[in-house]
Enzyme design. Structure first.
Site, PDB file in Angstrom:
ATOM      1  N   ASP A  69      69.481  67.364  34.534  1.00 39.64           N
ATOM      2  CA  ASP A  69      70.393  67.959  35.510  1.00 39.64           C
ATOM      3  C   ASP A  69      71.343  66.859  35.934  1.00 39.64           C
ATOM      4  O   ASP A  69      70.940  65.711  36.144  1.00 39.64           O
ATOM      5  CB  ASP A  69      69.670  68.560  36.712  1.00 39.64           C
ATOM      6  CG  ASP A  69      70.569  69.591  37.397  1.00 39.64           C
ATOM      7  OD1 ASP A  69      70.782  70.663  36.797  1.00 39.64           O
ATOM      8  OD2 ASP A  69      71.091  69.316  38.489  1.00 39.64           O
ATOM      9  N   LYS A 171      81.331  57.303  24.459  1.00 37.64           N
ATOM     10  CA  LYS A 171      80.829  57.797  25.750  1.00 37.64           C
ATOM     11  C   LYS A 171      79.355  57.419  25.896  1.00 37.64           C
ATOM     12  O   LYS A 171      78.918  56.979  26.964  1.00 37.64           O
ATOM     13  CB  LYS A 171      81.031  59.323  25.853  1.00 37.64           C
ATOM     14  CG  LYS A 171      80.580  59.904  27.181  1.00 37.64           C
ATOM     15  CD  LYS A 171      80.813  61.393  27.299  1.00 37.64           C
ATOM     16  CE  LYS A 171      80.147  61.936  28.562  1.00 37.64           C
ATOM     17  NZ  LYS A 171      80.178  63.408  28.667  1.00 37.64           N
TER      18      LYS A 171
HETATM   19  P1  ITT Z   1      71.966  73.040  31.443  1.00 39.40           P
HETATM   20  O1  ITT Z   1      71.551  73.271  32.874  1.00 39.40           O
HETATM   21  O2  ITT Z   1      71.687  74.202  30.556  1.00 39.40           O
HETATM   22  O3  ITT Z   1      71.461  71.727  30.898  1.00 39.40           O
HETATM   23  P2  ITT Z   1      74.645  72.865  32.614  1.00 39.40           P
HETATM   24  O4  ITT Z   1      76.014  72.676  32.046  1.00 39.40           O
HETATM   25  O5  ITT Z   1      74.400  74.045  33.507  1.00 39.40           O
HETATM   26  O6  ITT Z   1      73.583  72.877  31.389  1.00 39.40           O
HETATM   27  P3  ITT Z   1      73.957  71.157  34.834  1.00 39.40           P
HETATM   28  O7  ITT Z   1      73.319  72.281  35.566  1.00 39.40           O
HETATM   29  O8  ITT Z   1      73.232  69.842  34.748  1.00 39.40           O
HETATM   30  O9  ITT Z   1      74.251  71.539  33.306  1.00 39.40           O
HETATM   31  O10 ITT Z   1      75.407  70.973  35.422  1.00 39.40           O
HETATM   32  C1  ITT Z   1      76.041  69.795  35.202  1.00 39.40           C
HETATM   33  C2  ITT Z   1      77.548  69.997  35.365  1.00 39.40           C
HETATM   34  O11 ITT Z   1      78.059  68.723  35.785  1.00 39.40           O
HETATM   35  C3  ITT Z   1      78.195  70.288  34.026  1.00 39.40           C
HETATM   36  O12 ITT Z   1      78.331  71.680  33.779  1.00 39.40           O
HETATM   37  C4  ITT Z   1      79.536  69.589  34.182  1.00 39.40           C
HETATM   38  O13 ITT Z   1      80.431  70.384  34.907  1.00 39.40           O
HETATM   39  C5  ITT Z   1      79.170  68.365  35.021  1.00 39.40           C
HETATM   40  N1  ITT Z   1      78.788  67.231  34.139  1.00 39.40           N
HETATM   41  C6  ITT Z   1      77.546  66.710  33.946  1.00 39.40           C
HETATM   42  N2  ITT Z   1      77.561  65.722  33.043  1.00 39.40           N
HETATM   43  C7  ITT Z   1      78.843  65.623  32.647  1.00 39.40           C
HETATM   44  C8  ITT Z   1      79.502  64.807  31.717  1.00 39.40           C
HETATM   45  O14 ITT Z   1      78.843  63.929  30.962  1.00 39.40           O
HETATM   46  N3  ITT Z   1      80.813  64.953  31.563  1.00 39.40           N
HETATM   47  C9  ITT Z   1      81.501  65.860  32.305  1.00 39.40           C
HETATM   48  N4  ITT Z   1      80.956  66.692  33.185  1.00 39.40           N
HETATM   49  C10 ITT Z   1      79.629  66.580  33.364  1.00 39.40           C
END
Ligand code: ITT
Length: 193
Positions: A69, A171
């Site tokens: 997360d 990255k």
């Molecule tokens: P899962 O829960 O299925 O893993 P998700 O996209 O819903 O996928 P999260 O709940 O962890 O993932 O939300 C993280 C959000 O934070 C993600 O959708 C992006 O908007 C942002 N984010 C996280 N890591 C990032 C990255 O490496 N680069 C850019 N944005 C990122």
């Protein structure tokens, strides 16, 4: 060889993590284990949501697994969007999320932000967490077409390009996710010895 399910529905996370893991572990997707539901993310914190996702897979499928997360914390917005990063604008649309962020920061000279990731690993029914962070600046407009989420507006400190202008390998050389994953790999390697 250790087999682990990566409990994510985000294909970009899967690409980044697979790239860094190489062939050292066998990674299964949620689809591979027959999990087609939206994983619960209702705890209100990044650490709690990470635990919820991994626990769900372990409890319902009995598969050793890990979850990620993550979120973007912007200093001038008291840590927003944080745990709400994925749905900041009310939808999962990355362009709309960026638009909302840039609007909220308009005219603000404090552009400091950090990405945070918490991995939760459940191995032999025991849980471990690993955290990674990277600090940077939010630009005033998007740059680059790679990556996902807020990558086009996040420029890591010491760099002159955003994450969206970097290859997956570049990255992974510095990101919050790769830092957390490096810690998890070190832990897993000790289990294999
Ligand atoms: P899962 O829960 O299925 O893993 P998700 O996209 O819903 O996928 P999260 O709940 O962890 O993932 O939300 C993280 C959000 O934070 C993600 O959708 C992006 O908007 C942002 N984010 C996280 N890591 C990032 C990255 O490496 N680069 C850019 N944005 C990122």
């Amino acid at each position: 060889m250790i087999e682990l399910c990566f409990a994510t529905n985000n294909k970009y996370k899967l690409d980044e993590v697979s790239d860094q893991l190489g062939n050292s572990f066998i990674i299964k997707t949620l689809r591979d284990i027959g999990c087609t539901v939206e994983l619960p993310e209702t705890s209100g914190t990044i650490t709690g949501n990470s635990r919820q996702k991994a626990d769900y897979v372990w409890t319902h499928f009995g598969t050793p697994c890990f979850a990620d997360d993550s979120g973007l914390e912007v200093e001038a917005l008291n840590g927003e969007p944080g745990v709400d990063s994925a749905h900041y604008s009310g939808s999962r649309d990355a362009e709309k999320n960026i638009e909302k962020l840039l609007k909220k920061l308009a005219g603000n000279s404090n552009r400091k932000a950090q990405f945070v990731t918490v991995f939760t690993l459940v191995l032999h029914g025991v849980e471990h967490q690993f955290e990674g962070r990277i600090e940077g600046q939010i630009l005033t407009e998007p740059k680059g077409i790679g990556g996902f989420g807020y990558d086009p507006v996040f420029q890591p400190d010491g760099q002159n390009r955003t994450f969206a202008e970097m290859s997956v390998e570049e990255k992974n050389g510095m990101s919050h996710r790769s830092r957390a994953l490096t810690k998890m790999i070190a832990y897993l390697e000790k289990q294999v010895d």
